[in-house]
Design a protein around this motif. Structure first.
Motif, PDB file in Angstrom:
ATOM      1  N   ARG A  19       0.820  -1.212   0.000  1.00 59.08           N
ATOM      2  CA  ARG A  19       0.000   0.000   0.000  1.00 59.08           C
ATOM      3  C   ARG A  19       0.846   1.251   0.000  1.00 59.08           C
ATOM      4  N   GLU A  20       1.978   1.179   0.652  1.00 60.99           N
ATOM      5  CA  GLU A  20       2.878   2.329   0.692  1.00 60.99           C
ATOM      6  C   GLU A  20       4.274   1.861   0.312  1.00 60.99           C
ATOM      7  N   ALA A  21       4.911   2.605  -0.558  1.00 63.56           N
ATOM      8  CA  ALA A  21       6.271   2.290  -0.978  1.00 63.56           C
ATOM      9  C   ALA A  21       7.023   3.592  -1.204  1.00 63.56           C
ATOM     10  N   GLY A  22       8.102   3.762  -0.452  1.00 68.57           N
ATOM     11  CA  GLY A  22       8.904   4.966  -0.591  1.00 68.57           C
ATOM     12  C   GLY A  22      10.059   4.765  -1.555  1.00 68.57           C
ATOM     13  N   GLU A  23      10.879   5.780  -1.651  1.00 68.99           N
ATOM     14  CA  GLU A  23      12.008   5.746  -2.591  1.00 68.99           C
ATOM     15  C   GLU A  23      12.933   4.574  -2.327  1.00 68.99           C
ATOM     16  N   GLU A  24      13.202   4.289  -1.066  1.00 66.74           N
ATOM     17  CA  GLU A  24      14.121   3.203  -0.746  1.00 66.74           C
ATOM     18  C   GLU A  24      13.561   1.847  -1.142  1.00 66.74           C
ATOM     19  N   GLU A  25      12.251   1.659  -0.986  1.00 67.27           N
ATOM     20  CA  GLU A  25      11.640   0.387  -1.399  1.00 67.27           C
ATOM     21  C   GLU A  25      11.787   0.173  -2.903  1.00 67.27           C
ATOM     22  N   PHE A  26      11.603   1.235  -3.686  1.00 66.72           N
ATOM     23  CA  PHE A  26      11.777   1.117  -5.138  1.00 66.72           C
ATOM     24  C   PHE A  26      13.218   0.737  -5.463  1.00 66.72           C
ATOM     25  N   LYS A  27      14.183   1.348  -4.801  1.00 60.22           N
ATOM     26  CA  LYS A  27      15.586   1.027  -5.049  1.00 60.22           C
ATOM     27  C   LYS A  27      15.883  -0.426  -4.678  1.00 60.22           C
ATOM     28  N   ARG A  28      15.384  -0.863  -3.550  1.00 55.60           N
ATOM     29  CA  ARG A  28      15.662  -2.243  -3.112  1.00 55.60           C
ATOM     30  C   ARG A  28      14.959  -3.264  -3.988  1.00 55.60           C
ATOM     31  N   SER A  29      13.836  -2.887  -4.590  1.00 55.21           N
ATOM     32  CA  SER A  29      13.087  -3.848  -5.396  1.00 55.21           C
ATOM     33  C   SER A  29      13.896  -4.342  -6.587  1.00 55.21           C
ATOM     34  N   VAL A  30      14.856  -3.536  -7.046  1.00 54.98           N
ATOM     35  CA  VAL A  30      15.668  -3.894  -8.211  1.00 54.98           C
ATOM     36  C   VAL A  30      16.405  -5.210  -7.985  1.00 54.98           C
ATOM     37  N   ALA A  31      16.822  -5.455  -6.761  1.00 51.87           N
ATOM     38  CA  ALA A  31      17.559  -6.684  -6.460  1.00 51.87           C
ATOM     39  C   ALA A  31      16.736  -7.923  -6.754  1.00 51.87           C
ATOM     40  N   PHE A  32      15.422  -7.796  -6.766  1.00 54.40           N
ATOM     41  CA  PHE A  32      14.544  -8.954  -6.948  1.00 54.40           C
ATOM     42  C   PHE A  32      14.011  -9.093  -8.371  1.00 54.40           C
ATOM     43  N   PHE A  33      14.445  -8.224  -9.275  1.00 56.01           N
ATOM     44  CA  PHE A  33      13.960  -8.323 -10.658  1.00 56.01           C
ATOM     45  C   PHE A  33      14.226  -9.704 -11.273  1.00 56.01           C
TER      46      PHE A  33
END
Length: 234
Positions: A19-33
């Motif tokens: 429901r909520e995702a900040g800048e850091e969550e977007f950056k960390r999500s890259v590791a799981f692509f």
């Protein structure tokens, strides 16, 4: 877990976004692509077990690959084709990139892409390859996202500067097992990125989608061409 759910929501149709995702969550999500790619590859590998004719099975796998991603990367490829190909000014290319309508280059490139993807999948039915190649394709564009300028921040800017070296660790099994396809799977996104920088001035989400779509096709075609049997459908 939030970063993985965000990666899954960004790259697929699965409604699992936090429901909520900040800048850091977007950056960390890259590791799981790459892990998201493996989830897509699992569907392709399981489909390969079905007792279907090669052509029909490949058509089903094309539908799975496109449908589970919400046609996101195909849409980027079509938009990029209209904007990058042909003799136009940079300003005209940028206007075309923002135009939701499809032109002749989009239809031509899209048709050839789907035919090649279908033919390659009909030839490559190794479950391990099918499992791994979508994961590598979702890593292969990341170094170039870091290397080249962006046209505007957008979603590409949200994930730029993320944990892509960690994504490399998840993607590493593919180049170790299939080095030649992996090499072509890196060169093609690099070529798309260079063309976009030369003709548009930078990258955006559509260009990234084109990099993933063409990277997947390059991986499959290279593997198909390295197999000893003819490429034609049985």
């Amino acid at each position: 877990m939030k970063a993985f759910r965000l990666a899954l929501a960004l790259l697929t149709v699965f409604p699992v976004a936090p429901r909520e995702a900040g800048e850091e969550e977007f950056k960390r999500s890259v590791a799981f692509f790459p892990l998201v790619g493996y989830a897509l590859g699992l569907f392709l590998a399981l489909a390969a077990l079905l007792p279907l004719p090669a052509g029909l099975l490949a058509a089903l796998q094309v539908a799975l690959l496109l449908g589970l991603t919400g046609f996101l990367h195909l849409d980027g490829l079509l938009d990029a084709a209209d904007a990058l190909l042909g003799a136009r000014s940079r300003e005209a290319r940028l206007r075309i990139l923002e135009d939701p309508h499809l032109g002749a280059f989009a239809f031509g490139v899209g048709g050839v892409y789907l035919l090649l993807l279908w033919q390659a999948l009909a030839r490559v039915q190794d479950p391990l390859f099918l499992l791994l190649f979508p994961g590598f394709a979702r890593f292969a564009f990341l170094p170039f996202l870091e290397r080249y300028p962006l046209l505007h921040p957008g979603m590409a800017g949200a994930v730029r500067g993320g944990a892509w070296p960690w994504a490399l660790l998840l993607a590493l099994p593919f180049p170790l097992l299939y080095p030649l396809p992996a090499l072509l799977g890196l060169l093609v996104p690099w070529g798309v990125a260079r063309l976009a920088v030369a003709r548009l001035g930078g990258l955006n989400g559509d260009i990234l989608g084109a990099m993933i779509a063409l990277g997947e096709m390059a991986l499959l075609l290279t593997q198909a061409l390295t197999l000893s049997a003819p490429l034609g459908l049985p």
